[in-house]
Design an enzyme around this catalytic site. Structure first.
Site, PDB file in Angstrom:
ATOM      1  CG  ASN A 257      38.184  34.497 -10.740  1.00 17.72           C
ATOM      2  OD1 ASN A 257      38.562  35.660 -10.700  1.00 17.72           O
ATOM      3  ND2 ASN A 257      38.959  33.478 -10.375  1.00 17.72           N
ATOM      4  CG  ASP A 328      38.671  27.046  -5.368  1.00 17.27           C
ATOM      5  OD1 ASP A 328      39.778  27.245  -4.843  1.00 17.27           O
ATOM      6  OD2 ASP A 328      37.634  27.662  -5.046  1.00 17.27           O
ATOM      7  CE  LYS A 338      37.483  27.291 -32.177  1.00 16.48           C
ATOM      8  NZ  LYS A 338      36.927  27.937 -33.331  1.00 16.48           N
ATOM      9  CG  PHE A 373      42.001  38.902   0.293  1.00 15.31           C
ATOM     10  CD1 PHE A 373      43.289  39.159   0.717  1.00 15.31           C
ATOM     11  CD2 PHE A 373      41.139  39.968   0.059  1.00 15.31           C
ATOM     12  CE1 PHE A 373      43.726  40.460   0.903  1.00 15.31           C
ATOM     13  CE2 PHE A 373      41.563  41.271   0.247  1.00 15.31           C
ATOM     14  CZ  PHE A 373      42.857  41.527   0.671  1.00 15.31           C
ATOM     15  CE  LYS A 387      36.670  30.336   2.554  1.00 15.95           C
ATOM     16  NZ  LYS A 387      36.240  31.288   1.552  1.00 15.95           N
ATOM     17  CE  LYS A 391      42.057  27.780   2.189  1.00 17.15           C
ATOM     18  NZ  LYS A 391      42.214  28.151   0.783  1.00 17.15           N
TER      19      LYS A 391
END
Ligand code: CTP
Length: 447
Positions: A257, A328, A338, A373, A387, A391
């Protein structure tokens, strides 16, 4: 205010980057602010008062004893009329003078009289910037409510490469605008922002009090006098995660990301400066490994590496800050060789990674503190609050991804700190500044 417009008092000091102050002045004018420029004598060797007078349409202040003045006591009038003081570029010399309370020219006498928010954009050689004296001066000024926009890394005028380049003009403009438009934080808002003995606004960042009864200055800039560098994290072990993770598909390819790691690294540096023993667990980033001897660096690649490292170091941690953008999902299988392309499309089967925070929820011991975060594109506060409870976090830093200048890759960020006892919205400020504010919010809640 000047002529019905919010007024920026721009102080330009002796640095090769002084020429960029012309773009800064012009940028403010374009955005509809009025600008008054002050130049130090050294600044005037790099750029002339006439440049600024042409751009802003008002007199550029250089000499405190100039008899051709409009006001009775010009430096006091300029200080009173401003809604934001911006020092850009700020030399090590001027930062030192402000920190020392020295007022020996137009710029420094005026700054001492300013009660509006103050933003400093340093520009200097890397060794000067890294010098502990300069760092201490900045820390001292932060304690008095001054905000900073960190210099960028790059090739410097002296030929060295490193941190010290004046921050990007657009970033300086957007941080300034964030402060100017953050109503409670400005000089002349309806309620009037009160000032404390040090001259810093009591509610320095303009954080409104809230229904939960959080004090107006909750987690804000310390109102206590400079004590030589607050060591409020001394004796604490802080584990910080940073950056993205990479999930391999084959020996050549991976899924990742946009996380740059800047927020996590800023948190690690800030906690170490405040006396913590820090473990920085980092996914692959382009950031140089921190040299601070109080930071142990643990490089990882994948979400499962990160989970393993966090579970190991969490055992001895007082505080865990999960700033990393952990993947995730990960490819269900990783090819040994490959993967060769074939006709048609391709489907990759993904499996869920371990939810690190979700797992720690049951391992957390009495007294351990966890900050998560979250980054959202919609319903930021509502989703982040969910969250926090799901959590079992103590605090969550909700990142805006839609505001200009905030989120991935930027040196600035706009975060809302959500705790169980209330929330606090920070303005668009540097990631270093954001890190300190998150650490303020954590330490006052740690038992
Ligand atoms: N996190 C984690 N383990 C993961 C993924 C994320 O501990 N496998 C942490 C991140 O470091 C961050 C927080 O969880 O502190 C983000 O919460 P999460 O629920 O993962 O957020 P999103 O991935 O944004 O949730 P969703 O995909 O449901 O929007």
């Amino acid at each position: 205010m000047l002529n019905g417009k919010k007024n920026v008092l721009l102080a330009v000091t002796g640095s090769i980057a002084a020429y960029k102050a012309a773009d800064i002045a012009r940028g403010f004018i374009k955005k509809g602010y009025s600008v008054t420029v002050m130049l130090t004598a050294n600044g005037a060797k790099f750029i002339t008062p006439m440049t600024f007078e042409t751009l802003t349409g008002s007199k550029c202040l250089v000499d405190t004893f100039d008899r051709n003045f409009k006001y009775e006591v010009e430096h006091i009038a300029a200080a009173k009329a401003c809604d934001l003081l911006l020092v850009a570029p700020a030399s090590a010399n001027v930062i030192g003078k402000i920190a020392g309370g020295i007022a020996d020219d137009m710029v420094t006498t005026t700054i001492l009289a300013v009660t509006a928010p103050k933003l400093i954009a340093p520009a200097m050689n890397t060794a000067m910037y890294d010098n502990p004296i300069v760092q201490d001066n900045m820390k001292k000024l932060r304690a008095y409510g001054y905000q900073f926009i960190d210099p960028a890394e790059g090739l410097l005028a002296c030929g060295d490469t490193g941190r010290g380049k004046l921050a990007d003009v657009e970033d300086i403009l957007s941080v300034s605008q964030g402060i100017l438009e953050n109503e409670e934080g400005t000089h002349e808002n309806a309620e009037g922002v009160s000032r404390n003995a040090e001259g810093a606004p009591e509610n320095a960042e303009g954080i409104p009090g809230n229904a939960e009864g959080i004090p107006e200055n909750a987690g804000g800039i310390s109102e206590t006098a400079w004590d030589g560098g607050e060591q409020d994290y001394a004796g604490k072990t802080v584990v910080v995660t940073a950056g993205p993770t990479q999930e391999a598909l084959d020996p050549v390819r991976y899924i990742t990301n946009h996380s740059s790691g800047k927020m996590g690294y800023s948190l690690a540096e800030a906690a170490a400066k405040r006396g913590a023993e820090v473990v920085l667990i980092s996914g692959p980033t382009a950031i140089k490994k921190p040299e601070n001897e109080n930071i142990s660096f643990v490089p990882v690649v994948s979400a499962s590496d990160m989970a393993e490292a966090v579970f190991t170091y969490f055992e001895k941690a007082d505080i865990l800050i999960m700033a990393a953008a952990v993947a995730d999902y990960t490819p269900k299988t990783v090819a040994d060789q490959k993967i060769k392309k074939a006709d048609g499309g391709m489907t990759i089967e993904l499996a869920r990674t371990t939810d690190i925070l979700g797992t720690l929820k049951d391992r957390k011991k009495e007294g351990q503190f966890i900050c998560g975060f979250s980054m959202e594109t919609e319903n930021l506060i509502e989703n982040s609050r969910k969250k926090l409870f799901k959590k079992n976090l103590d605090i969550i830093a909700a990142n805006s991804i839609v505001d200009p200048g905030a989120g991935f890759g930027h040196d600035t960020n706009k975060v809302t700190i959500i705790a169980r006892d209330g929330e606090e919205s920070l303005p668009l400020i540097s990631k270093a500044e954001t890190a300190d504010r998150i650490l303020d919010a954590i330490i006052k809640r740690v038992k």
